[in-house]
Design a protein around this motif. Structure first.
Motif, PDB file in Angstrom:
ATOM      1  N   ILE A  41      91.203  18.734  19.043  1.00 35.99           N
ATOM      2  CA  ILE A  41      91.563  19.551  20.204  1.00 35.99           C
ATOM      3  C   ILE A  41      90.308  19.986  20.948  1.00 35.99           C
ATOM      4  CG2 ILE A  41      92.695  21.679  20.959  1.00 35.99           C
ATOM      5  CD1 ILE A  41      94.447  21.478  18.417  1.00 35.99           C
ATOM      6  N   SER A  42      89.313  20.459  20.212  1.00 35.05           N
ATOM      7  CA  SER A  42      88.048  20.864  20.824  1.00 35.05           C
ATOM      8  C   SER A  42      87.358  19.688  21.500  1.00 35.05           C
ATOM      9  CB  SER A  42      87.120  21.465  19.764  1.00 35.05           C
ATOM     10  OG  SER A  42      85.829  21.693  20.291  1.00 35.05           O
ATOM     11  N   MET A  44      88.510  17.253  23.050  1.00 33.32           N
ATOM     12  CA  MET A  44      89.117  16.859  24.322  1.00 33.32           C
ATOM     13  C   MET A  44      89.146  17.998  25.340  1.00 33.32           C
ATOM     14  SD  MET A  44      89.588  13.819  23.519  1.00 33.32           S
ATOM     15  CE  MET A  44      90.224  13.329  25.115  1.00 33.32           C
ATOM     16  N   GLU A  45      88.491  19.113  25.036  1.00 32.74           N
ATOM     17  CA  GLU A  45      88.508  20.261  25.940  1.00 32.74           C
ATOM     18  C   GLU A  45      87.343  20.248  26.935  1.00 32.74           C
ATOM     19  OE1 GLU A  45      90.362  23.083  26.668  1.00 32.74           O
ATOM     20  OE2 GLU A  45      91.972  22.011  25.639  1.00 32.74           O
ATOM     21  N   LYS A  46      87.377  21.193  27.868  1.00 33.87           N
ATOM     22  CA  LYS A  46      86.327  21.322  28.879  1.00 33.87           C
ATOM     23  C   LYS A  46      85.052  21.879  28.248  1.00 33.87           C
ATOM     24  CE  LYS A  46      89.683  22.510  32.483  1.00 33.87           C
ATOM     25  NZ  LYS A  46      90.115  23.593  33.419  1.00 33.87           N
ATOM     26  N   TYR A  47      83.910  21.434  28.776  1.00 34.83           N
ATOM     27  CA  TYR A  47      82.646  21.970  28.275  1.00 34.83           C
ATOM     28  C   TYR A  47      82.471  23.423  28.708  1.00 34.83           C
ATOM     29  CZ  TYR A  47      80.966  20.556  32.958  1.00 34.83           C
ATOM     30  OH  TYR A  47      80.812  20.377  34.309  1.00 34.83           O
ATOM     31  N   ILE A  48      81.652  24.148  27.945  1.00 36.85           N
ATOM     32  CA  ILE A  48      81.466  25.584  28.149  1.00 36.85           C
ATOM     33  C   ILE A  48      80.018  25.845  28.570  1.00 36.85           C
ATOM     34  CG2 ILE A  48      81.574  27.848  27.035  1.00 36.85           C
ATOM     35  CD1 ILE A  48      83.565  26.588  25.018  1.00 36.85           C
ATOM     36  N   PRO A  49      79.794  26.397  29.753  1.00 40.88           N
ATOM     37  CA  PRO A  49      78.420  26.671  30.196  1.00 40.88           C
ATOM     38  C   PRO A  49      77.720  27.643  29.254  1.00 40.88           C
ATOM     39  CG  PRO A  49      79.995  26.892  32.013  1.00 40.88           C
ATOM     40  CD  PRO A  49      80.796  26.784  30.753  1.00 40.88           C
ATOM     41  N   TYR A  50      76.417  27.426  29.060  1.00 36.88           N
ATOM     42  CA  TYR A  50      75.636  28.321  28.205  1.00 36.88           C
ATOM     43  C   TYR A  50      74.177  28.269  28.628  1.00 36.88           C
ATOM     44  CZ  TYR A  50      74.010  24.126  25.779  1.00 36.88           C
ATOM     45  OH  TYR A  50      73.451  22.917  25.489  1.00 36.88           O
ATOM     46  N   ASP A  51      73.417  29.246  28.183  1.00 36.36           N
ATOM     47  CA  ASP A  51      71.995  29.318  28.480  1.00 36.36           C
ATOM     48  C   ASP A  51      71.227  28.635  27.347  1.00 36.36           C
ATOM     49  OD1 ASP A  51      69.412  29.883  29.188  1.00 36.36           O
ATOM     50  OD2 ASP A  51      69.578  32.055  29.004  1.00 36.36           O
ATOM     51  N   LEU A  67      77.002  24.092  17.185  1.00 37.15           N
ATOM     52  CA  LEU A  67      77.522  24.926  18.263  1.00 37.15           C
ATOM     53  C   LEU A  67      77.209  24.310  19.623  1.00 37.15           C
ATOM     54  CD1 LEU A  67      78.877  27.471  19.332  1.00 37.15           C
ATOM     55  CD2 LEU A  67      76.679  28.657  19.112  1.00 37.15           C
ATOM     56  N   MET A  68      76.003  23.774  19.783  1.00 42.99           N
ATOM     57  CA  MET A  68      75.625  23.165  21.055  1.00 42.99           C
ATOM     58  C   MET A  68      76.556  21.999  21.389  1.00 42.99           C
ATOM     59  SD  MET A  68      71.832  21.918  22.262  1.00 42.99           S
ATOM     60  CE  MET A  68      71.126  23.475  21.694  1.00 42.99           C
ATOM     61  N   SER A  69      76.882  21.201  20.379  1.00 41.59           N
ATOM     62  CA  SER A  69      77.803  20.089  20.600  1.00 41.59           C
ATOM     63  C   SER A  69      79.195  20.592  20.962  1.00 41.59           C
ATOM     64  CB  SER A  69      77.873  19.210  19.342  1.00 41.59           C
ATOM     65  OG  SER A  69      78.761  18.134  19.523  1.00 41.59           O
ATOM     66  N   GLU A  70      79.627  21.677  20.319  1.00 37.85           N
ATOM     67  CA  GLU A  70      80.929  22.259  20.632  1.00 37.85           C
ATOM     68  C   GLU A  70      80.984  22.742  22.084  1.00 37.85           C
ATOM     69  OE1 GLU A  70      83.882  22.943  19.136  1.00 37.85           O
ATOM     70  OE2 GLU A  70      83.453  21.980  17.234  1.00 37.85           O
ATOM     71  N   LEU A  71      79.904  23.339  22.558  1.00 32.52           N
ATOM     72  CA  LEU A  71      79.879  23.865  23.921  1.00 32.52           C
ATOM     73  C   LEU A  71      79.754  22.748  24.952  1.00 32.52           C
ATOM     74  CD1 LEU A  71      77.560  26.987  23.415  1.00 32.52           C
ATOM     75  CD2 LEU A  71      80.058  26.872  23.322  1.00 32.52           C
ATOM     76  N   GLU A  72      78.915  21.781  24.671  1.00 34.97           N
ATOM     77  CA  GLU A  72      78.696  20.690  25.621  1.00 34.97           C
ATOM     78  C   GLU A  72      79.846  19.686  25.642  1.00 34.97           C
ATOM     79  OE1 GLU A  72      74.955  18.780  25.010  1.00 34.97           O
ATOM     80  OE2 GLU A  72      73.835  20.428  25.892  1.00 34.97           O
ATOM     81  N   LYS A  73      80.639  19.662  24.564  1.00 29.72           N
ATOM     82  CA  LYS A  73      81.707  18.673  24.443  1.00 29.72           C
ATOM     83  C   LYS A  73      81.135  17.268  24.665  1.00 29.72           C
ATOM     84  CE  LYS A  73      84.575  22.114  24.046  1.00 29.72           C
ATOM     85  NZ  LYS A  73      84.984  22.559  22.706  1.00 29.72           N
ATOM     86  N   ASP A  74      80.077  16.970  23.944  1.00 28.43           N
ATOM     87  CA  ASP A  74      79.339  15.728  24.160  1.00 28.43           C
ATOM     88  C   ASP A  74      79.877  14.545  23.363  1.00 28.43           C
ATOM     89  OD1 ASP A  74      78.603  16.532  21.629  1.00 28.43           O
ATOM     90  OD2 ASP A  74      76.466  16.692  22.040  1.00 28.43           O
ATOM     91  N   GLY A  75      80.915  14.765  22.572  1.00 29.31           N
ATOM     92  CA  GLY A  75      81.404  13.713  21.689  1.00 29.31           C
ATOM     93  C   GLY A  75      81.867  12.465  22.413  1.00 29.31           C
ATOM     94  N   LEU A  76      82.619  12.634  23.502  1.00 34.58           N
ATOM     95  CA  LEU A  76      83.143  11.473  24.221  1.00 34.58           C
ATOM     96  C   LEU A  76      82.029  10.708  24.923  1.00 34.58           C
ATOM     97  CD1 LEU A  76      86.431  12.943  25.767  1.00 34.58           C
ATOM     98  CD2 LEU A  76      86.069  11.863  23.542  1.00 34.58           C
ATOM     99  N   VAL A  77      81.106  11.444  25.536  1.00 34.23           N
ATOM    100  CA  VAL A  77      79.986  10.788  26.210  1.00 34.23           C
ATOM    101  C   VAL A  77      79.135  10.016  25.208  1.00 34.23           C
ATOM    102  CG1 VAL A  77      77.935  11.149  27.642  1.00 34.23           C
ATOM    103  CG2 VAL A  77      79.962  12.557  27.997  1.00 34.23           C
ATOM    104  N   ASN A  78      78.914  10.598  24.047  1.00 34.28           N
ATOM    105  CA  ASN A  78      78.115   9.912  23.023  1.00 34.28           C
ATOM    106  C   ASN A  78      78.820   8.662  22.497  1.00 34.28           C
ATOM    107  OD1 ASN A  78      75.987  11.724  23.142  1.00 34.28           O
ATOM    108  ND2 ASN A  78      76.867  13.086  21.609  1.00 34.28           N
ATOM    109  N   LEU A  79      80.138   8.700  22.460  1.00 33.41           N
ATOM    110  CA  LEU A  79      80.872   7.501  22.066  1.00 33.41           C
ATOM    111  C   LEU A  79      80.681   6.387  23.086  1.00 33.41           C
ATOM    112  CD1 LEU A  79      84.303   8.710  20.615  1.00 33.41           C
ATOM    113  CD2 LEU A  79      82.530   7.417  19.423  1.00 33.41           C
ATOM    114  N   ILE A  80      80.721   6.738  24.365  1.00 35.66           N
ATOM    115  CA  ILE A  80      80.497   5.736  25.410  1.00 35.66           C
ATOM    116  C   ILE A  80      79.081   5.185  25.316  1.00 35.66           C
ATOM    117  CG2 ILE A  80      80.317   5.377  27.904  1.00 35.66           C
ATOM    118  CD1 ILE A  80      82.549   7.426  28.255  1.00 35.66           C
TER     119      ILE A  80
END
Length: 304
Positions: A41-42, A44-51, A67-80
């Motif tokens: 679920i996480s 496929m969610e929207k990324y969360i802005p952070y400092d 945590l950084m990966s959770e906020l950036e939601k980078d999993g799909l991009v990294n798969l590509i």
């Protein structure tokens, strides 16, 4: 030449590819991307802005990276970016952790670990949802996320073969030669039931491949990561690689040692040609600008 493997989930899918667990696996497979302990679920969610500056300092590096990966939601991009020929998924993070809601998104509920990171104080966590406590609502979100994920792979990874690891929590290990129950603070039987429901739904709904590890394996008190309900004896990891190998290459190899006798170059080339593709190429790294562009494109495509 090896086949690139992506892993989403946990150690039940990842550790068998380490040379200190099953060295023979390195002749055929290489993990190019590992999305660790992230709820589907996480993912496929929207990324969360952070400092980004708030991640500096002497915080827990493991927690920071996660945590950084959770906020950036980078999993799909990294798969590509890695475009693995094979993708293995296990649903342990959903079964065990559940999710936490934020203002505009969702993260995997490992907040107890994230609290070690200063940056987590900036995240407004609202409430939690766990399949053990509210299976109906959780399954509704999870199944919708799974459908989005399959849609994503059909668009961006059309030649990638997907495997589901059907594993289970165990509670028994050998102590002085005697089967001994592990003292566990949570209900593993109920978690195993939920895990199996997730597995069966995904495999049957989307006709996915299964790495069936559902027999009860003993845990290992000598495991490199300690005694845990998912840290098994070596037989688990050997069986995992054999099952995976035989399905990938349509063979019936009986023992791990037999893998050393197989001519891998022809086998891998034939596999790639069977997918209509070329032999595996080196992983392509992408720039931050490309990362943002691809992530925005994914969001738009899946929202349509």
């Amino acid at each position: 030449m090896t086949l690139q493997v992506g892993v989403i989930g946990s150690c039940v899918s990842r550790l068998a590819f380490r040379s200190d667990f099953v060295p023979q696996s390195k002749n055929f497979f290489e993990v190019s991307h590992y999305q660790f302990h992230t709820s589907l679920i996480s993912l496929m969610e929207k990324y969360i802005p952070y400092d980004f500056k708030s991640f500096k300092g002497s915080d827990d590096d493991y927690a920071k990276e996660h945590l950084m990966s959770e906020l950036e939601k980078d999993g799909l991009v990294n798969l590509i970016a890695t475009s693995p020929k094979l993708l293995i998924i296990d649903f342990y993070p959903d079964v065990h952790f559940g999710i936490s809601y934020t203002d505009n998104s969702i993260i995997t509920n490992k907040c107890w670990r994230y609290k070690r990171v200063e940056a987590f104080k900036e995240i407004d966590v609202k409430e939690d949802l766990h399949p053990l406590h509210n299976f109906g609502d959780y399954f509704h979100l999870w199944s919708a996320s799974l459908e989005k994920f399959i849609e994503f792979t059909n668009i961006y990874l059309p030649s990638t073969k997907i495997f589901i690891t059907s594993a289970k929590f165990s509670d028994t290990y050998l102590k002085n030669g005697v089967n001994t129950l592990l003292d566990i603070s949570y209900d593993i039987e109920q978690r195993n039931i939920i895990w199996n429901k997730f597995n069966r739904y995904a495999i049957e709904k989307f006709n996915l491949n299964e790495i069936d590890m559902n027999r009860k394996y003993l845990l290992s008190s000598q495991h490199i990561h300690g005694l845990d309900p998912l840290h098994y004896e070596n037989s688990y990891y050997n069986d995992f690689i054999l099952s995976f190998f035989n399905q990938v290459f349509s063979l019936n190899v009986k023992t791990i040692s037999d893998l050393e006798k197989i001519e891998k170059e022809c086998l891998i080339r034939e596999f790639c040609e069977g997918l209509g593709g070329r032999p595996p190429e080196p992983v392509n790294l992408i720039s931050r600008n490309d990362f943002d562009y691809i992530q925005d494109d994914i969001i738009k495509v899946l929202a349509d």
